[in-house]
Write an enzyme that holds these catalytic residues in place. Structure first.
Site, PDB file in Angstrom:
ATOM      1  N   MET A 135     -11.648   4.478   5.142  1.00 33.75           N
ATOM      2  CA  MET A 135     -10.605   4.894   6.011  1.00 33.75           C
ATOM      3  C   MET A 135     -10.977   4.854   7.654  1.00 33.75           C
ATOM      4  O   MET A 135     -12.389   5.161   7.908  1.00 33.75           O
ATOM      5  CB  MET A 135     -10.287   6.756   5.911  1.00 33.75           C
ATOM      6  CG  MET A 135      -9.737   6.846   4.632  1.00 33.75           C
ATOM      7  SD  MET A 135      -7.821   5.675   4.485  1.00 33.75           S
ATOM      8  CE  MET A 135      -7.216   6.431   5.958  1.00 33.75           C
ATOM      9  N   GLY A 193       0.217  -0.398   8.560  1.00 32.25           N
ATOM     10  CA  GLY A 193       1.488   0.280   8.469  1.00 32.25           C
ATOM     11  C   GLY A 193       2.450  -0.005   9.796  1.00 32.25           C
ATOM     12  O   GLY A 193       3.235  -0.915   9.705  1.00 32.25           O
ATOM     13  N   SER A 194       2.282   0.765  10.621  1.00 29.78           N
ATOM     14  CA  SER A 194       3.047   0.594  11.917  1.00 29.78           C
ATOM     15  C   SER A 194       3.034  -0.737  12.583  1.00 29.78           C
ATOM     16  O   SER A 194       4.037  -1.432  13.021  1.00 29.78           O
ATOM     17  CB  SER A 194       2.672   1.616  13.077  1.00 29.78           C
ATOM     18  OG  SER A 194       1.282   1.762  13.049  1.00 29.78           O
ATOM     19  N   MET A 254       0.602  11.822  -0.474  1.00 26.96           N
ATOM     20  CA  MET A 254      -0.090  13.027   0.169  1.00 26.96           C
ATOM     21  C   MET A 254       0.327  14.311  -0.367  1.00 26.96           C
ATOM     22  O   MET A 254       1.669  14.297  -0.394  1.00 26.96           O
ATOM     23  CB  MET A 254       0.233  12.873   1.909  1.00 26.96           C
ATOM     24  CG  MET A 254      -0.037  11.519   2.408  1.00 26.96           C
ATOM     25  SD  MET A 254       0.319  11.708   4.254  1.00 26.96           S
ATOM     26  CE  MET A 254      -0.196   9.897   4.550  1.00 26.96           C
ATOM     27  N   GLY A 293      -6.041   2.345   8.447  1.00 29.67           N
ATOM     28  CA  GLY A 293      -5.802   3.306   9.694  1.00 29.67           C
ATOM     29  C   GLY A 293      -5.999   2.279  10.983  1.00 29.67           C
ATOM     30  O   GLY A 293      -7.272   2.154  11.354  1.00 29.67           O
ATOM     31  N   GLY A 294      -4.898   2.302  11.548  1.00 27.87           N
ATOM     32  CA  GLY A 294      -4.983   1.792  13.139  1.00 27.87           C
ATOM     33  C   GLY A 294      -5.319   0.160  13.183  1.00 27.87           C
ATOM     34  O   GLY A 294      -5.780  -0.023  14.241  1.00 27.87           O
ATOM     35  N   HIS A 326       0.943  -1.332  -0.064  1.00 29.76           N
ATOM     36  CA  HIS A 326      -0.049   0.198  -0.097  1.00 29.76           C
ATOM     37  C   HIS A 326       1.024   1.224  -0.001  1.00 29.76           C
ATOM     38  O   HIS A 326       1.736   1.439   0.879  1.00 29.76           O
ATOM     39  CB  HIS A 326      -1.002   0.006   1.304  1.00 29.76           C
ATOM     40  CG  HIS A 326      -1.849   1.084   1.392  1.00 29.76           C
ATOM     41  ND1 HIS A 326      -3.257   0.987   0.693  1.00 29.76           N
ATOM     42  CD2 HIS A 326      -1.870   2.183   2.046  1.00 29.76           C
ATOM     43  CE1 HIS A 326      -3.739   2.055   1.178  1.00 29.76           C
ATOM     44  NE2 HIS A 326      -2.993   2.966   1.799  1.00 29.76           N
ATOM     45  N   GLY A 347      -3.673  11.111   6.686  1.00 31.08           N
ATOM     46  CA  GLY A 347      -2.628  11.862   6.893  1.00 31.08           C
ATOM     47  C   GLY A 347      -1.497  11.399   7.612  1.00 31.08           C
ATOM     48  O   GLY A 347      -0.261  11.904   7.234  1.00 31.08           O
ATOM     49  N   PHE A 348      -1.816  10.464   8.466  1.00 28.86           N
ATOM     50  CA  PHE A 348      -0.603  10.024   8.998  1.00 28.86           C
ATOM     51  C   PHE A 348      -0.575   8.620   9.637  1.00 28.86           C
ATOM     52  O   PHE A 348      -1.900   7.948   9.687  1.00 28.86           O
ATOM     53  CB  PHE A 348      -0.433  10.904  10.751  1.00 28.86           C
ATOM     54  CG  PHE A 348      -0.200  12.383  10.521  1.00 28.86           C
ATOM     55  CD1 PHE A 348       0.922  13.006  10.236  1.00 28.86           C
ATOM     56  CD2 PHE A 348      -1.395  13.056  10.492  1.00 28.86           C
ATOM     57  CE1 PHE A 348       1.024  14.509   9.955  1.00 28.86           C
ATOM     58  CE2 PHE A 348      -1.155  14.516  10.159  1.00 28.86           C
ATOM     59  CZ  PHE A 348      -0.024  15.013   9.832  1.00 28.86           C
ATOM     60  N   GLY A 349       0.430   7.817   9.791  1.00 28.96           N
ATOM     61  CA  GLY A 349       0.644   6.341  10.099  1.00 28.96           C
ATOM     62  C   GLY A 349       0.348   6.374  11.770  1.00 28.96           C
ATOM     63  O   GLY A 349       0.583   7.763  12.341  1.00 28.96           O
ATOM     64  N   GLY A 350       0.146   5.292  12.453  1.00 29.77           N
ATOM     65  CA  GLY A 350       0.182   5.188  13.638  1.00 29.77           C
ATOM     66  C   GLY A 350      -0.989   5.922  14.584  1.00 29.77           C
ATOM     67  O   GLY A 350      -0.695   5.975  15.866  1.00 29.77           O
TER      68      GLY A 350
HETATM   69  C1  DX5 Z   1      -3.016   7.315   6.478  1.00 35.98           C
HETATM   70  C2  DX5 Z   1      -2.648   6.219   5.594  1.00 35.98           C
HETATM   71  C3  DX5 Z   1      -2.407   4.891   6.169  1.00 35.98           C
HETATM   72  C4  DX5 Z   1      -1.140   4.698   7.174  1.00 35.98           C
HETATM   73  C5  DX5 Z   1      -1.725   3.584   7.859  1.00 35.98           C
HETATM   74  O1  DX5 Z   1      -3.476   8.526   5.965  1.00 35.98           O
HETATM   75  O2  DX5 Z   1      -3.580   6.164   4.679  1.00 35.98           O
HETATM   76  O3  DX5 Z   1      -2.478   3.858   5.039  1.00 35.98           O
HETATM   77  O4  DX5 Z   1      -0.018   4.494   6.418  1.00 35.98           O
HETATM   78  O5  DX5 Z   1      -0.688   3.493   9.017  1.00 35.98           O
HETATM   79  P1  DX5 Z   1      -1.154   2.774  10.346  1.00 35.98           P
HETATM   80  O6  DX5 Z   1      -1.501   1.101   9.976  1.00 35.98           O
HETATM   81  O7  DX5 Z   1       0.154   2.959  11.163  1.00 35.98           O
HETATM   82  O8  DX5 Z   1      -2.375   3.336  10.878  1.00 35.98           O
HETATM   83 ZN    ZN Z   2      -3.462   4.648   2.934  1.00 32.73          ZN
END
Ligand code: DX5
Ligand code: ZN
Length: 219
Positions: free
Chosen positions: A137, A197-198, A37, A176-177, A33, A142-145
């Site tokens: 979503m 992600g994380s 951004m 996300g999460g 994935h 916007g952010f991971g973690g």
């Molecule tokens: C957030 C991204 C996600 C993000 C997920 O805007 O679209 O794809 O990388 O990261 P985690 O799994 O750490 O929430």
């Molecule tokens: Zn994503």
């Protein structure tokens, strides 16, 4: 419909990006994935075409590209040329939804439409016949973690029902999460593509992927 894990490289260590993608492959992962951004649609800026083109040279993994950019219709050709296999764009980011879908299709690529936490499930209904995937979503993009917002998961069965009632074969991806604790709830809700992600890139990638696979019903 098979369950797929799509690790988000937003949480990778970019110094070791190639190495970490090889680790995903060795762990049996098939999708990756890729979060793009633009600092406008979302507050942050990540990476774009040159990074995708560069990793395309080193792997045959399926590229699940998630565009978090304003007016995605401006850049479809460039993302296709960089190596995207599937392009997800946000309904909130454009007035040209059907045109964007048609553009992606014209290159023979898969199409996903994406909704943010405050966009209702019903917003995707008019487009279900036209797409391969709906990306729900489960955090503000916007952010991971970040921590998963449970009410977002509640939209998944609503969308799954619409898809089934129309007799369609559309994937539902959640992003996300997601971690090994909550992934089974997302699958039970009707999602079949899982972004993480994380939870994949923190510490031991292989072990983390195995953890997901045992929760997702893989051997
Ligand atoms: C957030 C991204 C996600 C993000 C997920 O805007 O679209 O794809 O990388 O990261 P985690 O799994 O750490 O929430
Ligand atoms: Zn994503």
């Amino acid at each position: 419909m098979s369950n797929i894990l799509s690790p988000s490289i937003l949480s990778a260590d970019f110094w070791k990006l190639g190495e970490q993608i090889k680790e995903l492959e060795a762990a049996g992962v098939q999708w990756v994935h890729i979060d793009v951004m633009d600092g406008l649609f979302v507050p942050s800026i990540s990476y774009g075409m040159p990074v995708i083109a560069s990793i395309r040279k080193g792997t045959d993994l399926f590229f699940d590209v998630h565009l978090m950019i304003e007016k995605p219709e401006r850049y479809i050709k460039e993302f296709v040329e960089s190596g995207a296999d599937l392009i997800n764009f946000h309904l909130e980011a454009t007035d040209a939804v059907e045109e964007t879908i048609a553009q992606i299709r014209s290159y023979g690529k898969k199409v996903g439409i994406t909704i943010k936490p405050n966009t209702p499930a019903e917003a995707v209904e008019p487009y279900l016949e036209l797409v391969d995937m709906v990306l729900v979503m489960t955090v503000e993009p916007g952010f991971g973690g970040q921590k998963l917002i449970p009410s977002c998961v509640d939209k998944v069965p609503v969308i799954r029902r619409m898809i089934t009632e129309k007799g369609l074969n559309v994937d539902i991806e959640v992003d996300g999460g997601i971690n090994t604790e909550n992934v089974s709830a997302a699958l039970e809700a009707g999602a079949n593509v899982i972004v993480a992600g994380s939870a994949v890139f923190k510490d031991d990638i292989r072990k983390n992927v195995e953890g997901f696979y045992s929760e997702m019903g893989y051997c």
